[in-house]
Design an enzyme around this catalytic site. Structure first.
Site, PDB file in Angstrom:
ATOM      1  N   LYS A  22       5.105 -11.843  -1.342  1.00 18.33           N
ATOM      2  CA  LYS A  22       4.534 -10.488  -1.443  1.00 18.33           C
ATOM      3  C   LYS A  22       5.657  -9.467  -1.580  1.00 18.33           C
ATOM      4  O   LYS A  22       5.618  -8.600  -2.442  1.00 18.33           O
ATOM      5  CB  LYS A  22       3.721 -10.174  -0.193  1.00 18.33           C
ATOM      6  CG  LYS A  22       3.327  -8.705  -0.048  1.00 18.33           C
ATOM      7  CD  LYS A  22       2.505  -8.419   1.175  1.00 18.33           C
ATOM      8  CE  LYS A  22       3.335  -8.191   2.402  1.00 18.33           C
ATOM      9  NZ  LYS A  22       3.922  -6.847   2.504  1.00 18.33           N
ATOM     10  N   ASN A  23       6.679  -9.601  -0.739  1.00 21.20           N
ATOM     11  CA  ASN A  23       7.731  -8.567  -0.695  1.00 21.20           C
ATOM     12  C   ASN A  23       8.736  -8.691  -1.820  1.00 21.20           C
ATOM     13  O   ASN A  23       9.690  -7.944  -1.889  1.00 21.20           O
ATOM     14  CB  ASN A  23       8.413  -8.566   0.676  1.00 21.20           C
ATOM     15  CG  ASN A  23       7.461  -8.069   1.742  1.00 21.20           C
ATOM     16  OD1 ASN A  23       6.389  -7.532   1.433  1.00 21.20           O
ATOM     17  ND2 ASN A  23       7.816  -8.261   2.998  1.00 21.20           N
ATOM     18  N   ARG A  93       2.040   1.218   1.593  1.00 26.68           N
ATOM     19  CA  ARG A  93       3.283   1.996   1.648  1.00 26.68           C
ATOM     20  C   ARG A  93       4.256   1.571   0.569  1.00 26.68           C
ATOM     21  O   ARG A  93       5.066   2.365   0.106  1.00 26.68           O
ATOM     22  CB  ARG A  93       4.000   1.800   2.982  1.00 26.68           C
ATOM     23  CG  ARG A  93       3.210   1.816   4.209  1.00 26.68           C
ATOM     24  CD  ARG A  93       4.117   1.535   5.371  1.00 26.68           C
ATOM     25  NE  ARG A  93       5.381   2.228   5.208  1.00 26.68           N
ATOM     26  CZ  ARG A  93       5.553   3.524   5.397  1.00 26.68           C
ATOM     27  NH1 ARG A  93       4.526   4.262   5.724  1.00 26.68           N
ATOM     28  NH2 ARG A  93       6.727   4.068   5.228  1.00 26.68           N
ATOM     29  N   CYS A 117       1.980   4.593   9.665  1.00 25.49           N
ATOM     30  CA  CYS A 117       1.710   3.159   9.537  1.00 25.49           C
ATOM     31  C   CYS A 117       1.530   2.638  10.958  1.00 25.49           C
ATOM     32  O   CYS A 117       2.135   3.143  11.902  1.00 25.49           O
ATOM     33  CB  CYS A 117       2.900   2.485   8.850  1.00 25.49           C
ATOM     34  SG  CYS A 117       2.846   0.699   8.966  1.00 25.49           S
ATOM     35  N   ARG A 122       8.129   4.763  10.043  1.00 24.62           N
ATOM     36  CA  ARG A 122       8.582   4.268   8.729  1.00 24.62           C
ATOM     37  C   ARG A 122       8.892   5.399   7.751  1.00 24.62           C
ATOM     38  O   ARG A 122       8.272   5.549   6.709  1.00 24.62           O
ATOM     39  CB  ARG A 122       7.556   3.307   8.155  1.00 24.62           C
ATOM     40  CG  ARG A 122       7.351   2.101   9.065  1.00 24.62           C
ATOM     41  CD  ARG A 122       6.403   1.088   8.525  1.00 24.62           C
ATOM     42  NE  ARG A 122       7.016   0.306   7.444  1.00 24.62           N
ATOM     43  CZ  ARG A 122       6.336  -0.617   6.770  1.00 24.62           C
ATOM     44  NH1 ARG A 122       5.080  -0.838   7.025  1.00 24.62           N
ATOM     45  NH2 ARG A 122       6.932  -1.300   5.801  1.00 24.62           N
ATOM     46  N   ASP A 306       9.100  -9.774  10.459  1.00 21.40           N
ATOM     47  CA  ASP A 306       7.773 -10.160   9.956  1.00 21.40           C
ATOM     48  C   ASP A 306       7.281 -11.471  10.549  1.00 21.40           C
ATOM     49  O   ASP A 306       6.145 -11.867  10.291  1.00 21.40           O
ATOM     50  CB  ASP A 306       7.791 -10.269   8.426  1.00 21.40           C
ATOM     51  CG  ASP A 306       7.983  -8.914   7.780  1.00 21.40           C
ATOM     52  OD1 ASP A 306       8.275  -8.867   6.573  1.00 21.40           O
ATOM     53  OD2 ASP A 306       7.883  -7.894   8.492  1.00 21.40           O
ATOM     54  N   ARG A 398      -3.989  -8.802   2.798  1.00 20.27           N
ATOM     55  CA  ARG A 398      -2.929  -8.067   2.091  1.00 20.27           C
ATOM     56  C   ARG A 398      -1.742  -8.973   1.802  1.00 20.27           C
ATOM     57  O   ARG A 398      -1.025  -8.784   0.814  1.00 20.27           O
ATOM     58  CB  ARG A 398      -2.455  -6.889   2.947  1.00 20.27           C
ATOM     59  CG  ARG A 398      -3.506  -5.840   3.183  1.00 20.27           C
ATOM     60  CD  ARG A 398      -2.898  -4.641   3.824  1.00 20.27           C
ATOM     61  NE  ARG A 398      -1.671  -4.261   3.126  1.00 20.27           N
ATOM     62  CZ  ARG A 398      -0.800  -3.362   3.593  1.00 20.27           C
ATOM     63  NH1 ARG A 398      -1.031  -2.777   4.740  1.00 20.27           N
ATOM     64  NH2 ARG A 398       0.278  -3.060   2.921  1.00 20.27           N
TER      65      ARG A 398
HETATM   66  C1  EPZ Z   1      10.202  -4.011   4.173  1.00 19.80           C
HETATM   67  O1  EPZ Z   1       9.635  -2.799   4.620  1.00 19.80           O
HETATM   68  C2  EPZ Z   1       9.057  -5.010   4.124  1.00 19.80           C
HETATM   69  N1  EPZ Z   1       8.066  -4.565   3.160  1.00 19.80           N
HETATM   70  C3  EPZ Z   1       8.447  -5.156   5.520  1.00 19.80           C
HETATM   71  O2  EPZ Z   1       7.432  -6.147   5.442  1.00 19.80           O
HETATM   72  C4  EPZ Z   1       9.529  -5.625   6.481  1.00 19.80           C
HETATM   73  O3  EPZ Z   1       8.995  -5.707   7.791  1.00 19.80           O
HETATM   74  C5  EPZ Z   1      10.700  -4.637   6.459  1.00 19.80           C
HETATM   75  O4  EPZ Z   1      11.190  -4.478   5.102  1.00 19.80           O
HETATM   76  C6  EPZ Z   1      11.866  -5.089   7.335  1.00 19.80           C
HETATM   77  O5  EPZ Z   1      12.296  -6.344   6.918  1.00 19.80           O
HETATM   78  C7  EPZ Z   1       8.305  -4.741   1.834  1.00 19.80           C
HETATM   79  O6  EPZ Z   1       9.332  -5.259   1.438  1.00 19.80           O
HETATM   80  C8  EPZ Z   1       7.230  -4.285   0.892  1.00 19.80           C
HETATM   81  P1  EPZ Z   1      12.825  -0.958   5.992  1.00 19.80           P
HETATM   82  P2  EPZ Z   1      10.498  -1.431   4.527  1.00 19.80           P
HETATM   83  O7  EPZ Z   1      12.989   0.231   5.108  1.00 19.80           O
HETATM   84  O8  EPZ Z   1      11.416  -1.494   3.373  1.00 19.80           O
HETATM   85  C9  EPZ Z   1      13.809   2.563   9.012  1.00 19.80           C
HETATM   86  C10 EPZ Z   1       5.338  -7.080   5.882  1.00 19.80           C
HETATM   87  O9  EPZ Z   1       4.746  -7.371   6.932  1.00 19.80           O
HETATM   88  N2  EPZ Z   1      13.930   3.413   7.809  1.00 19.80           N
HETATM   89  O10 EPZ Z   1      13.769  -2.108   5.829  1.00 19.80           O
HETATM   90  O11 EPZ Z   1       9.544  -0.302   4.622  1.00 19.80           O
HETATM   91  C11 EPZ Z   1      12.390   2.069   9.237  1.00 19.80           C
HETATM   92  O12 EPZ Z   1      11.643   3.026   9.960  1.00 19.80           O
HETATM   93  C12 EPZ Z   1       6.088  -5.767   5.773  1.00 19.80           C
HETATM   94  O13 EPZ Z   1       5.396  -7.816   4.860  1.00 19.80           O
HETATM   95  C13 EPZ Z   1      14.292   4.747   7.956  1.00 19.80           C
HETATM   96  O14 EPZ Z   1      14.513   5.227   9.068  1.00 19.80           O
HETATM   97  O15 EPZ Z   1      11.342  -1.510   5.861  1.00 19.80           O
HETATM   98  C14 EPZ Z   1      12.598   0.788  10.013  1.00 19.80           C
HETATM   99  O16 EPZ Z   1      12.757   1.120  11.395  1.00 19.80           O
HETATM  100  C15 EPZ Z   1       5.978  -4.951   7.048  1.00 19.80           C
HETATM  101  N3  EPZ Z   1      14.405   5.534   6.852  1.00 19.80           N
HETATM  102  C16 EPZ Z   1      13.926   0.253   9.474  1.00 19.80           C
HETATM  103  O17 EPZ Z   1      14.560   1.361   8.814  1.00 19.80           O
HETATM  104  C17 EPZ Z   1      14.177   5.041   5.580  1.00 19.80           C
HETATM  105  O18 EPZ Z   1      14.311   5.806   4.597  1.00 19.80           O
HETATM  106  C18 EPZ Z   1      13.774  -0.868   8.453  1.00 19.80           C
HETATM  107  O19 EPZ Z   1      12.817  -0.431   7.516  1.00 19.80           O
HETATM  108  C19 EPZ Z   1      13.797   3.684   5.447  1.00 19.80           C
HETATM  109  C20 EPZ Z   1      13.692   2.877   6.571  1.00 19.80           C
END
Ligand code: EPZ
Length: 418
Positions: A22-23, A93, A117, A122, A306, A398
């Site tokens: 998915k990701n 998202r 979320c 996020r 995850d 999803r």
């Molecule tokens: C990706 O989400 C995945 N989704 C998530 O999978 C996964 O849990 C996550 O990465 C972490 O591995 C997809 O790839 C579509 P991040 P993402 O930006 O990119 C903070 C699932 O269950 N952050 O790596 O949204 C954020 O709040 C989903 O398949 C900021 O502060 O996660 C978090 O605490 C859930 N500012 C941390 O970084 C930003 O601009 C990591 O988030 C971006 C992120």
């Protein structure tokens, strides 16, 4: 609203084929916006999030056609709107992934803010800061991001925090920028590397994807390509965790074991025998109760957040005390109250959950709150004595293709109630 009816207590045994990630397919679908020529995506999973992204691309004027063999063909030559509406973005998202491609290809984008979320705030500040550093004029109000750039300029980006989709958005934006972009502190997830493979097949010049330093030399335009999506390491790990918690023996096929190492080591700590093949992993937990183990989530190659909820379910019936620490998201313990209703003994202290394993969970009606929490509740229901009903199953659809069929193939007593 669909529900899943589960009769627990049967050790899962057998083999299940794993779908495309998915990701990975979500950013690859967004990358289709970056070329006038069609992108052919193979091994695409049939998921709700993929359908949402197809709807989003269609709303912009793109044409997405389904092939018979899990392939998608995306033709964005007809795109006439660089707009992602709130009613689509709020359902997923990951829609934010169209921001970089739209800006790079069309010089403009109007994308709804993702909004809240279940698992955390996020924010997307790192995405926006990076695009602004590349010369985009960005305005955020009325719940929408409006971005403009005649042509983005390559630059040195150092991300304050590791972000998967942030890295992906910026890597896509840089692929068509004027000059070279370096992304320091980039996410190293295999899905980032898979996206880079797709972009390079389209003609992008990228070095270092999969490491914390990615260098992208911008080109004027990208061509069409064919890309095979890599297997879903989280789906595969979820079925292995199901074998662990039910005391069964399960083989997951069509996987990339090299992308699952942290999970495989952890399953070994829980007492599973792990066998690795070229494209399969098999775990044997027959006649064994899991041993307690500690889990500490981290960015790749650390233990994936995850899989945190799923290992929490395994810990509820493990022998001893497990501590599960969630370091990535601030609210990713919503499955815990539901597990407690099934008889689990869990105390939450900030970002850590301390779990005293019990002999058996008891089946109960429970409610899913997010994608991976629903996977956790299914695993608990499969291990529990008696009947469980998992409500709000749209969450699981999803991210898990044909979830009840795959579990039925492993001998589970599980059916969907519409
Ligand atoms: C990706 O989400 C995945 N989704 C998530 O999978 C996964 O849990 C996550 O990465 C972490 O591995 C997809 O790839 C579509 P991040 P993402 O930006 O990119 C903070 C699932 O269950 N952050 O790596 O949204 C954020 O709040 C989903 O398949 C900021 O502060 O996660 C978090 O605490 C859930 N500012 C941390 O970084 C930003 O601009 C990591 O988030 C971006 C992120």
């Amino acid at each position: 609203m669909d529900r899943l009816l589960i009769q627990g207590g049967t050790p899962l045994c057998g083999e299940v084929s794993i779908s495309g990630a998915k990701n990975s397919v979500l950013p690859v679908l967004a990358a289709s916006l970056m070329s006038e020529e069609p992108l052919l995506i193979q091994n695409a999973p049939h998921l709700q999030d993929v359908a949402s992204t197809m709807r989003l691309l269609g709303s912009m004027g793109a044409t997405v056609t389904l092939g018979e063999d899990n392939s998608l063909r995306v033709d964005t030559s007809g795109v006439n709107r660089c707009y992602a509406s709130y009613d689509i973005v709020r359902t997923m998202r990951a829609s934010i992934l169209v921001l970089g491609p739209l800006l790079a290809r069309y010089g403009q984008a109007e994308v709804s803010l993702p909004g809240g979320c279940a698992i955390g705030t996020r924010p997307i500040d790192l995405h926006l800061h990076g695009l602004a550093a590349m010369g985009a004029a960005i305005d955020v109000n009325n719940g929408y991001i409006r971005a403009r750039a005649k042509r983005l300029k390559g630059t040195l980006l150092a991300l304050d925090q590791i972000t998967v989709t942030g890295t992906e958005n910026l890597m896509m934006a840089a692929a068509l920028a004027d000059g070279t972009t370096v992304i320091e502190n980039a996410a190293r997830e295999p899905e980032v590397e898979d996206l880079a493979c797709c972009l390079m097949a389209m003609g992008a010049r990228i070095r270092g994807a999969g490491t914390s330093r990615i260098e992208i030399e911008g080109v004027r335009e990208l061509q069409g390509a064919t890309h095979q999506v890599l297997p879903d390491r989280i789906e595969a790990s979820t079925y292995l965790a199901a074998a662990c918690v039910t005391g069964g023996k399960v083989r997951v096929g069509q996987v990339r074991p090299d992308t699952m190492e942290a999970v495989l080591v952890k399953l070994g700590e829980y007492g599973a025998s792990v066998e690795l093949g070229e494209d399969y992993v098999e775990i044997d937990m027959r006649d064994r109760r899991p041993r307690a183990a500690d889990v500490y989530t981290a960015a790749y190659p650390g233990f994936p957040t995850d899989m945190q909820a799923q290992m929490t379910a395994v810990s509820t019936v493990a022998e001893g005390t497990s501590t599960i620490t969630e370091t990535i998201f601030e609210n990713r313990f919503m499955h815990i109250q539901e597990l407690v209703r099934m008889g689990a003994n869990i105390e939450v202290h900030g970002s850590a959950a301390v779990i005293q394993g019990v002999e058996k969970l008891s089946g109960a009606p429970v409610m899913a709150t997010d994608l991976r929490a629903s996977a956790s509740l299914i695993l608990a229901g499969l291990a529990a004595e008696g009947e469980s009903v998992v409500d709000r199953v749209y969450h699981i659809d999803r991210g898990y293709e044909c979830v009840e069929e795959k579990f039925q193939r492993l001998g589970a007593s599980i059916q969907r109630l519409s």
